[in-house]
Design a protein around this motif. Structure first.
Motif, PDB file in Angstrom:
ATOM      1  N   LYS A 242      80.880  41.888  15.920  1.00  0.00           N
ATOM      2  CA  LYS A 242      79.924  42.798  15.290  1.00  0.00           C
ATOM      3  C   LYS A 242      79.238  42.089  14.133  1.00  0.00           C
ATOM      4  O   LYS A 242      79.889  41.332  13.393  1.00  0.00           O
ATOM      5  N   LEU A 243      77.953  42.372  13.954  1.00  0.00           N
ATOM      6  CA  LEU A 243      77.247  41.872  12.773  1.00  0.00           C
ATOM      7  C   LEU A 243      77.533  42.846  11.633  1.00  0.00           C
ATOM      8  O   LEU A 243      77.151  44.014  11.714  1.00  0.00           O
ATOM      9  N   LEU A 244      78.203  42.363  10.602  1.00  0.00           N
ATOM     10  CA  LEU A 244      78.572  43.232   9.480  1.00  0.00           C
ATOM     11  C   LEU A 244      77.816  42.855   8.216  1.00  0.00           C
ATOM     12  O   LEU A 244      77.646  41.671   7.911  1.00  0.00           O
ATOM     13  N   GLY A 245      77.406  43.878   7.471  1.00  0.00           N
ATOM     14  CA  GLY A 245      76.975  43.701   6.089  1.00  0.00           C
ATOM     15  C   GLY A 245      78.123  44.148   5.213  1.00  0.00           C
ATOM     16  O   GLY A 245      78.710  45.207   5.461  1.00  0.00           O
ATOM     17  N   ARG A 246      78.484  43.324   4.230  1.00  0.00           N
ATOM     18  CA  ARG A 246      79.639  43.659   3.380  1.00  0.00           C
ATOM     19  C   ARG A 246      79.287  43.510   1.911  1.00  0.00           C
ATOM     20  O   ARG A 246      78.579  42.563   1.521  1.00  0.00           O
ATOM     21  N   ALA A 247      79.765  44.441   1.108  1.00  0.00           N
ATOM     22  CA  ALA A 247      79.606  44.359  -0.353  1.00  0.00           C
ATOM     23  C   ALA A 247      80.945  44.720  -0.965  1.00  0.00           C
ATOM     24  O   ALA A 247      81.501  45.781  -0.663  1.00  0.00           O
ATOM     25  N   ILE A 248      81.477  43.829  -1.785  1.00  0.00           N
ATOM     26  CA  ILE A 248      82.840  43.981  -2.309  1.00  0.00           C
ATOM     27  C   ILE A 248      82.787  43.864  -3.829  1.00  0.00           C
ATOM     28  O   ILE A 248      82.234  42.880  -4.375  1.00  0.00           O
ATOM     29  N   ARG A 249      83.352  44.862  -4.495  1.00  0.00           N
ATOM     30  CA  ARG A 249      83.398  44.827  -5.966  1.00  0.00           C
ATOM     31  C   ARG A 249      84.242  43.643  -6.432  1.00  0.00           C
ATOM     32  O   ARG A 249      85.312  43.376  -5.880  1.00  0.00           O
ATOM     33  N   GLN A 250      83.755  42.948  -7.452  1.00  0.00           N
ATOM     34  CA  GLN A 250      84.466  41.809  -8.011  1.00  0.00           C
ATOM     35  C   GLN A 250      84.771  42.082  -9.483  1.00  0.00           C
ATOM     36  O   GLN A 250      84.159  42.966 -10.092  1.00  0.00           O
ATOM     37  N   VAL A 259      76.067  38.969   4.866  1.00  0.00           N
ATOM     38  CA  VAL A 259      75.879  39.479   6.229  1.00  0.00           C
ATOM     39  C   VAL A 259      76.284  38.373   7.186  1.00  0.00           C
ATOM     40  O   VAL A 259      75.806  37.230   7.059  1.00  0.00           O
ATOM     41  N   ALA A 260      77.174  38.684   8.134  1.00  0.00           N
ATOM     42  CA  ALA A 260      77.616  37.660   9.096  1.00  0.00           C
ATOM     43  C   ALA A 260      78.285  38.327  10.292  1.00  0.00           C
ATOM     44  O   ALA A 260      78.851  39.424  10.156  1.00  0.00           O
ATOM     45  N   PRO A 261      78.262  37.656  11.459  1.00  0.00           N
ATOM     46  CA  PRO A 261      79.050  38.170  12.591  1.00  0.00           C
ATOM     47  C   PRO A 261      80.530  38.057  12.274  1.00  0.00           C
ATOM     48  O   PRO A 261      80.963  37.091  11.631  1.00  0.00           O
ATOM     49  N   HIS A 262      81.291  39.041  12.701  1.00  0.00           N
ATOM     50  CA  HIS A 262      82.750  39.069  12.491  1.00  0.00           C
ATOM     51  C   HIS A 262      83.432  39.427  13.802  1.00  0.00           C
ATOM     52  O   HIS A 262      82.855  40.149  14.628  1.00  0.00           O
ATOM     53  N   LEU A 263      84.673  39.020  13.943  1.00  0.00           N
ATOM     54  CA  LEU A 263      85.533  39.597  14.972  1.00  0.00           C
ATOM     55  C   LEU A 263      86.178  40.837  14.367  1.00  0.00           C
ATOM     56  O   LEU A 263      86.798  40.741  13.297  1.00  0.00           O
ATOM     57  N   VAL A 264      85.996  41.974  15.035  1.00  0.00           N
ATOM     58  CA  VAL A 264      86.555  43.221  14.520  1.00  0.00           C
ATOM     59  C   VAL A 264      87.686  43.657  15.456  1.00  0.00           C
ATOM     60  O   VAL A 264      87.445  43.921  16.643  1.00  0.00           O
ATOM     61  N   PRO A 265      88.935  43.691  14.960  1.00  0.00           N
ATOM     62  CA  PRO A 265      90.063  44.085  15.806  1.00  0.00           C
ATOM     63  C   PRO A 265      89.904  45.502  16.344  1.00  0.00           C
ATOM     64  O   PRO A 265      89.326  46.373  15.687  1.00  0.00           O
ATOM     65  N   LEU A 393      84.727  17.685  13.497  1.00  0.00           N
ATOM     66  CA  LEU A 393      84.828  18.228  14.855  1.00  0.00           C
ATOM     67  C   LEU A 393      83.509  18.904  15.217  1.00  0.00           C
ATOM     68  O   LEU A 393      82.787  19.395  14.335  1.00  0.00           O
ATOM     69  N   ASP A 394      83.223  18.977  16.506  1.00  0.00           N
ATOM     70  CA  ASP A 394      81.999  19.614  16.982  1.00  0.00           C
ATOM     71  C   ASP A 394      82.271  21.114  17.095  1.00  0.00           C
ATOM     72  O   ASP A 394      82.734  21.612  18.113  1.00  0.00           O
ATOM     73  N   ALA A 395      82.008  21.845  15.991  1.00  0.00           N
ATOM     74  CA  ALA A 395      82.354  23.277  15.938  1.00  0.00           C
ATOM     75  C   ALA A 395      81.298  24.098  16.666  1.00  0.00           C
ATOM     76  O   ALA A 395      80.115  24.023  16.343  1.00  0.00           O
ATOM     77  N   GLY A 396      81.719  24.888  17.662  1.00  0.00           N
ATOM     78  CA  GLY A 396      80.787  25.765  18.370  1.00  0.00           C
ATOM     79  C   GLY A 396      80.537  27.035  17.588  1.00  0.00           C
ATOM     80  O   GLY A 396      79.398  27.412  17.342  1.00  0.00           O
ATOM     81  N   SER A 397      81.604  27.711  17.161  1.00  0.00           N
ATOM     82  CA  SER A 397      81.465  28.984  16.454  1.00  0.00           C
ATOM     83  C   SER A 397      82.558  29.105  15.393  1.00  0.00           C
ATOM     84  O   SER A 397      83.674  28.645  15.591  1.00  0.00           O
ATOM     85  N   LEU A 398      82.188  29.745  14.299  1.00  0.00           N
ATOM     86  CA  LEU A 398      83.129  29.996  13.212  1.00  0.00           C
ATOM     87  C   LEU A 398      82.772  31.351  12.613  1.00  0.00           C
ATOM     88  O   LEU A 398      81.731  31.490  11.981  1.00  0.00           O
ATOM     89  N   PHE A 399      83.613  32.355  12.882  1.00  0.00           N
ATOM     90  CA  PHE A 399      83.356  33.710  12.385  1.00  0.00           C
ATOM     91  C   PHE A 399      84.598  34.230  11.679  1.00  0.00           C
ATOM     92  O   PHE A 399      85.724  33.981  12.119  1.00  0.00           O
ATOM     93  N   ARG A 400      84.378  35.035  10.636  1.00  0.00           N
ATOM     94  CA  ARG A 400      85.508  35.694   9.978  1.00  0.00           C
ATOM     95  C   ARG A 400      86.093  36.773  10.898  1.00  0.00           C
ATOM     96  O   ARG A 400      85.368  37.358  11.713  1.00  0.00           O
ATOM     97  N   VAL A 401      87.380  37.037  10.703  1.00  0.00           N
ATOM     98  CA  VAL A 401      88.029  38.178  11.352  1.00  0.00           C
ATOM     99  C   VAL A 401      88.168  39.261  10.312  1.00  0.00           C
ATOM    100  O   VAL A 401      88.687  39.014   9.206  1.00  0.00           O
TER     101      VAL A 401
END
Ligand code: HSE
Length: 403
Positions: A242-250, A259-265, A393-401
């Protein structure tokens, strides 16, 4: 009588006219006054439209009409729309919009202008299409310190990803379908490259955390890099991409937004949000987790939210709605580099290489995978850490979970 004008008779503008007309009786009843569509401004001619007598081309007609109360801006973009919105507010007309680009780039100054001129600037439809999210965020959740907002904020990309997952369509085929259904922006790169979701997370972050977050402060990655191979690997562990937009209080009032694609369990409700639907998950310190779900794009769902704002203003034309936020700052938004998460990696490497580089990994499998392709999930770490491990390494994809 409350008089309304529509700027731009495109998908959303014509939907607003339709809702105002079709539901006119109940709208009048709810406002306890007559709400009348008085003008439509568009450079094009619509000789066959049932509203043909309302069309004007000169915006000055609206500015100079003392009986006009509310201007609905559905032009889009931040050039003509900015000029007309500024002029309308200076003339004391309240403005309602679905224009996320304008709100995300000029929201602070337009809200200030509305206050100075005793009118309102409302934009419920700018995020989540027909989903009630902005007003609940600032009213129903007002007792909370909000911790984070995570959303599927773009209907077009969610539609594309769903069709790739469920029907095995190529990216181009799925995009063509989304365009045919009227979901996509005029220029679909704004959807596909994540800019539309970026504008929406800026608006959500500003409302949640109280200061303007500008799109150029928010790292943004779209879905062009998501391949059918990634979809298959994600599926093998019950995840959806899923393409997620995220905003986190710091700490110290700062914000982390991206905004980035994520793996969503599969156990996360966001994973089941399909087609053009959007969903926004909000975490507050009193309520815990709450989620808003509905149609995130399309003519009538978006018009539904626009007309709700029109009704809110029409009920009390003079009320000061205080729905603003403070000015932003260059150092308000912090880097995502400190944010730890598990990662999905697809890379050209042997299993031994993957293990020696990344340690404790969960290997993934798909049918038809070529020799030399490794896909796996990592333990939680930061982005600089995973990039260092994969260096060379030749990275094809790297997404957050998503945790
Ligand atoms: N193009 C946008 C989307 C429209 O697909 O979500 C609604 O903002």
């Amino acid at each position: 009588m409350v008089n309304v004008a529509i700027l731009g008779f495109g998908t959303v503008g014509s939907g607003v006219a339709e809702v105002l007309t079709t539901n006119g009786g109940l709208i009048d009843h709810r406002v306890d006054d007559l709400v009348r569509l008085k003008y439509i401004v568009d450079v094009r001619d619509f000789p066959d439209s049932p509203y043909k007598d309302l069309f004007v081309k000169d915006f000055a007609v609206l500015e100079n009409d003392p009986e006009l109360d509310i201007v609905v801006e559905t032009i889009g973009g931040a050039t003509i729309a900015l000029d007309f919105t500024t002029r309308a507010l200076k003339a004391g007309k309240s403005v309602v919009t679905s224009n996320k680009e304008l709100v995300a780039t000029h929201g602070y100054e337009l809200l200030q202008l509305a206050r100075e001129h005793g009118c309102s600037y409302l934009f419920e439809a700018s995020v989540g299409g027909g989903i009630p999210i902005l007003r609940p965020l600032t009213s129903c959740l007002a007792a909370n310190e909000l911790e984070q907002v995570t959303g599927i904020l773009n209907g077009t990309t969610n539609y594309i990803l769903t069709r790739m997952i469920k029907a095995g369509l190529t990216f181009d085929q799925a995009l063509a379908e989304a365009q045919a259904n009227g979901y996509a922006e005029k220029d679909p790169t704004a959807d596909v490259d994540g800019h539309d979701a970026c504008r929406k997370i800026c608006i959500l972050a500003a409302l949640a955390f109280g200061r303007h977050v500008y799109p150029d402060q928010v790292p943004t990655q779209g879905i062009r890099g998501v391949a059918l191979e990634d979809v298959a690997y994600a599926d093998s562990v019950g995840c959806k991409i899923k393409l997620l937009g995220r905003a986190i209080r710091q700490p110290e009032g700062k914000v982390c937004a991206f905004v980035a694609p994520h793996l969503v369990p599969g156990e996360n409700p966001l994973s089941g949000v399909e087609d053009v639907f959007n969903a926004i998950a909000v975490t507050g310190n009193a309520i815990g987790d709450v989620m808003f779900y509905g149609r995130g794009a399309g003519k009538l769902p978006t018009a539904s939210a626009v007309v709700a704002d029109v009704i809110d203003i029409a009920k009390d034309l003079k009320r000061d709605r205080h729905n603003g936020w403070e000015e932003g700052a260059p150092d308000l938004v912090v880097s995502t580099d400190g944010l730890r998460s598990a990662w999905y990696v697809r890379v050209q490497a042997s299993v031994e290489q993957a293990r020696s580089r990344c340690g404790d990994i969960q290997l993934l499998a798909r049918s038809g995978a070529p020799a030399g392709e490794a896909a796996f999930l990592t333990a939680p770490m930061t982005e600089p850490e995973i990039r260092e491990k994969l260096a060379g390494l030749d990275a094809g994809s790297l997404f957050r979970v998503l945790a």
